[in-house]
Design an enzyme around this catalytic site. Structure first.
Site, PDB file in Angstrom:
ATOM      1  N   LYS A 113       0.829  -1.210   0.000  1.00  0.00           N
ATOM      2  CA  LYS A 113       0.000   0.000   0.000  1.00  0.00           C
ATOM      3  C   LYS A 113       0.859   1.255   0.000  1.00  0.00           C
ATOM      4  O   LYS A 113       0.545   2.224  -0.685  1.00  0.00           O
ATOM      5  CB  LYS A 113      -0.953  -0.002   1.200  1.00  0.00           C
ATOM      6  CG  LYS A 113      -2.024  -1.077   1.069  1.00  0.00           C
ATOM      7  CD  LYS A 113      -3.154  -0.897   2.045  1.00  0.00           C
ATOM      8  CE  LYS A 113      -4.233  -1.945   1.784  1.00  0.00           C
ATOM      9  NZ  LYS A 113      -5.271  -1.962   2.778  1.00  0.00           N
ATOM     10  N   LYS A 200      -5.013 -11.404  -5.137  1.00  0.00           N
ATOM     11  CA  LYS A 200      -6.264 -11.727  -4.427  1.00  0.00           C
ATOM     12  C   LYS A 200      -7.374 -10.773  -4.882  1.00  0.00           C
ATOM     13  O   LYS A 200      -7.091  -9.632  -5.298  1.00  0.00           O
ATOM     14  CB  LYS A 200      -6.079 -11.644  -2.908  1.00  0.00           C
ATOM     15  CG  LYS A 200      -5.929 -10.258  -2.387  1.00  0.00           C
ATOM     16  CD  LYS A 200      -6.278 -10.133  -0.907  1.00  0.00           C
ATOM     17  CE  LYS A 200      -6.244  -8.656  -0.543  1.00  0.00           C
ATOM     18  NZ  LYS A 200      -6.734  -8.262   0.708  1.00  0.00           N
ATOM     19  N   LYS A 203     -11.446  -5.376  -2.642  1.00  0.00           N
ATOM     20  CA  LYS A 203     -12.433  -4.312  -2.824  1.00  0.00           C
ATOM     21  C   LYS A 203     -11.762  -2.992  -3.196  1.00  0.00           C
ATOM     22  O   LYS A 203     -12.415  -2.071  -3.642  1.00  0.00           O
ATOM     23  CB  LYS A 203     -13.288  -4.157  -1.561  1.00  0.00           C
ATOM     24  CG  LYS A 203     -12.505  -3.942  -0.284  1.00  0.00           C
ATOM     25  CD  LYS A 203     -13.404  -4.116   0.943  1.00  0.00           C
ATOM     26  CE  LYS A 203     -12.577  -4.359   2.191  1.00  0.00           C
ATOM     27  NZ  LYS A 203     -13.301  -4.904   3.308  1.00  0.00           N
TER      28      LYS A 203
HETATM   29  P1  TYM Z   1     -10.218  -6.993   5.230  1.00  0.00           P
HETATM   30  O1  TYM Z   1     -11.285  -6.036   5.547  1.00  0.00           O
HETATM   31  O2  TYM Z   1      -9.278  -6.680   4.131  1.00  0.00           O
HETATM   32  O3  TYM Z   1     -10.843  -8.405   4.956  1.00  0.00           O
HETATM   33  C1  TYM Z   1     -11.796  -8.966   5.847  1.00  0.00           C
HETATM   34  C2  TYM Z   1     -11.670 -10.473   5.849  1.00  0.00           C
HETATM   35  O4  TYM Z   1     -11.860 -10.983   4.532  1.00  0.00           O
HETATM   36  C3  TYM Z   1     -10.741 -11.782   4.163  1.00  0.00           C
HETATM   37  N1  TYM Z   1     -10.495 -11.595   2.724  1.00  0.00           N
HETATM   38  C4  TYM Z   1     -10.420 -12.590   1.848  1.00  0.00           C
HETATM   39  N2  TYM Z   1     -10.525 -13.922   2.006  1.00  0.00           N
HETATM   40  C5  TYM Z   1     -10.417 -14.679   0.888  1.00  0.00           C
HETATM   41  N3  TYM Z   1     -10.180 -14.153  -0.343  1.00  0.00           N
HETATM   42  C6  TYM Z   1     -10.053 -12.838  -0.537  1.00  0.00           C
HETATM   43  N4  TYM Z   1      -9.832 -12.336  -1.751  1.00  0.00           N
HETATM   44  C7  TYM Z   1     -10.178 -11.977   0.595  1.00  0.00           C
HETATM   45  N5  TYM Z   1     -10.115 -10.631   0.769  1.00  0.00           N
HETATM   46  C8  TYM Z   1     -10.307 -10.418   2.079  1.00  0.00           C
HETATM   47  C9  TYM Z   1      -9.589 -11.235   4.990  1.00  0.00           C
HETATM   48  O5  TYM Z   1      -8.553 -12.170   5.126  1.00  0.00           O
HETATM   49  C10 TYM Z   1     -10.273 -10.931   6.297  1.00  0.00           C
HETATM   50  O6  TYM Z   1     -10.396 -12.087   7.089  1.00  0.00           O
HETATM   51  N6  TYM Z   1      -7.219  -5.846   8.999  1.00  0.00           N
HETATM   52  C11 TYM Z   1      -8.322  -6.664   8.594  1.00  0.00           C
HETATM   53  C12 TYM Z   1      -9.572  -6.375   9.426  1.00  0.00           C
HETATM   54  C13 TYM Z   1      -9.334  -6.512  10.882  1.00  0.00           C
HETATM   55  C14 TYM Z   1      -9.249  -7.718  11.625  1.00  0.00           C
HETATM   56  C15 TYM Z   1      -9.006  -7.307  12.961  1.00  0.00           C
HETATM   57  C16 TYM Z   1      -9.358  -9.069  11.284  1.00  0.00           C
HETATM   58  C17 TYM Z   1      -9.165  -5.462  11.734  1.00  0.00           C
HETATM   59  N7  TYM Z   1      -8.959  -5.966  12.983  1.00  0.00           N
HETATM   60  C18 TYM Z   1      -8.861  -8.249  13.992  1.00  0.00           C
HETATM   61  C19 TYM Z   1      -9.209 -10.005  12.325  1.00  0.00           C
HETATM   62  C20 TYM Z   1      -8.977  -9.599  13.629  1.00  0.00           C
HETATM   63  C21 TYM Z   1      -8.650  -6.366   7.143  1.00  0.00           C
HETATM   64  O7  TYM Z   1      -8.350  -5.337   6.617  1.00  0.00           O
HETATM   65  O8  TYM Z   1      -9.383  -7.321   6.541  1.00  0.00           O
END
Ligand code: TYM
Length: 337
Positions: A113, A200, A203
């Site tokens: 990023k 991957k 969004k």
């Molecule tokens: P984020 O918002 O990018 O994604 C949320 C969840 O979706 C999963 N994910 C995917 N899984 C499979 N294929 C994909 N293409 C894909 N894109 C996203 C992510 O692995 C995630 O589980 N930092 C984290 C959010 C967060 C969090 C936390 C998660 C904040 N605090 C504490 C767990 C525990 C994030 O940006 O995920």
């Protein structure tokens, strides 16, 4: 017997995608009977990079409504908004003071990023939140003493960091945190970009054809799947290295049908890519139509506020107890031994 605890969140940036659904939400729903779940909308993570106030507000509400529309049940799971529990930010600061810049610099998501920002504007424009973000995530997790954190593969490195920060705090201050394990689904922990299946599905992609958002228009979804990149072999076989596009479609199909990769390969034996895309499209469309119907009911009702209040109350009890313990152990509370 006490249920094991899980905690997880999804950042409130823009639309939730099919990747978020398969890699995270679908599993939250599946696990909510068996585990004590704390699931939140990570809106503090949602301001890491600049975002307009109204857009942010809309994203938060949309995310919550989608959690419910996807099947998260507020009577089973504790569902809340991250910033409603101020202990997340409070703990994040204490953990920040116990984390090195080198550890944060090594995070691949930060490198990706920040390199984009650097390319456009130069180093001094990299928001410091981008660097600190994994510490906030560690706080989100450690605050609730979960045994497991259900996430997709891309969050693995962040969970490892949360574990090392937790271990460091435990050895410095005594028994402060439970050290959690990550929990990734066997299948679908990395759904790929439809246009560039070496990446991957995300969004934040600038090309809307590369991802499916849960609230996408159904005709658009059909077109997106039709134009998904495959290869010229016309052989429906799972081979991530040589056939990432086809393997991605096989994975999506398997996850939505709840069958194995082998069963999907068997099902499509001797068929061509046109059929594969058509059947994947049918599955995705069925799922999205169900989610969108529920979403419309929820977004226009009073349910959201009611459920969130209930969730925040439950989360607050756990979080405030933990932050008190942390403050006492660190020495911030001068009256306590
Ligand atoms: P984020 O918002 O990018 O994604 C949320 C969840 O979706 C999963 N994910 C995917 N899984 C499979 N294929 C994909 N293409 C894909 N894109 C996203 C992510 O692995 C995630 O589980 N930092 C984290 C959010 C967060 C969090 C936390 C998660 C904040 N605090 C504490 C767990 C525990 C994030 O940006 O995920």
């Amino acid at each position: 017997m006490e249920k094991k605890r899980m905690v997880s969140g999804i950042t409130s940036t823009g639309k939730l995608t099919l990747g978020n659904y398969i890699g995270a939400l679908k599993n939250f729903v599946k696990l909510q009977d068996e585990y004590e779940m704390f699931i939140f909308v990570a809106n503090l993570h949602g301001i890491t990079t600049p975002i307009e106030k109204e857009v942010l507000k809309n994203n938060i509400k949309q995310s919550i409504a989608l959690y419910f529309a996807c099947g998260l049940d507020p009577n089973k799971a504790t569902i809340f908004i991250q910033s409603d529990i101020s202990e997340h930010s409070e703990l994040a600061w204490i953990l920040t003071c116990n984390t090195n810049i080198g550890e944060l610099n090594r995070m691949t998501q930060f490198k990706d990023k920040s390199s984009k920002v650097k390319a456009n504007n130069g180093t001094e424009y990299i928001p410091s939140g981008l660097l600190m973000y994994p510490v906030l995530m560690a706080a989100d997790i450690l605050l609730y003493d979960p045994e497991l954190v259900p996430v997709g593969k891309d969050q693995k490195q962040h969970i490892e960091l949360a574990r090392s920060i937790g271990e460091r705090m435990n050895s410095k201050y005594g028994n402060m945190f439970v050290i959690p394990e990550e929990y990734t689904p066997k299948l679908g922990s990395k759904i790929l970009d439809l246009q560039d299946p070496t990446k991957k599905m995300s969004k934040s992609s600038s090309n809307p054809k590369s991802y499916i958002a849960l609230l996408d228009n159904i005709d658009e979804v059909k077109k997106k799947i039709k134009s998904a990149v495959t290869d010229s072999e016309n052989l429906i076989k799972y081979d991530l290295e040589n056939k990432p596009g086809v393997s991605n479609l096989i994975t999506i199909y398997s996850c939505l049908k709840n069958i194995s990769i082998e069963q999907t390969e068997q099902h499509f034996l001797g068929k061509d890519y046109g059929i594969l895309k058509e059947e994947v499209s049918n599955e995705v469309v069925n799922l999205l139509m169900t989610i969108q119907k529920k979403y419309e009911e929820i977004i226009n009702s009073n349910m959201i506020d009611e459920y969130l209040e209930k969730g925040a109350k439950k989360a607050k009890i756990v979080a405030s107890k933990k932050i008190n313990k942390v403050k006492n152990l660190v020495g911030l509370n001068y009256k306590r031994k």
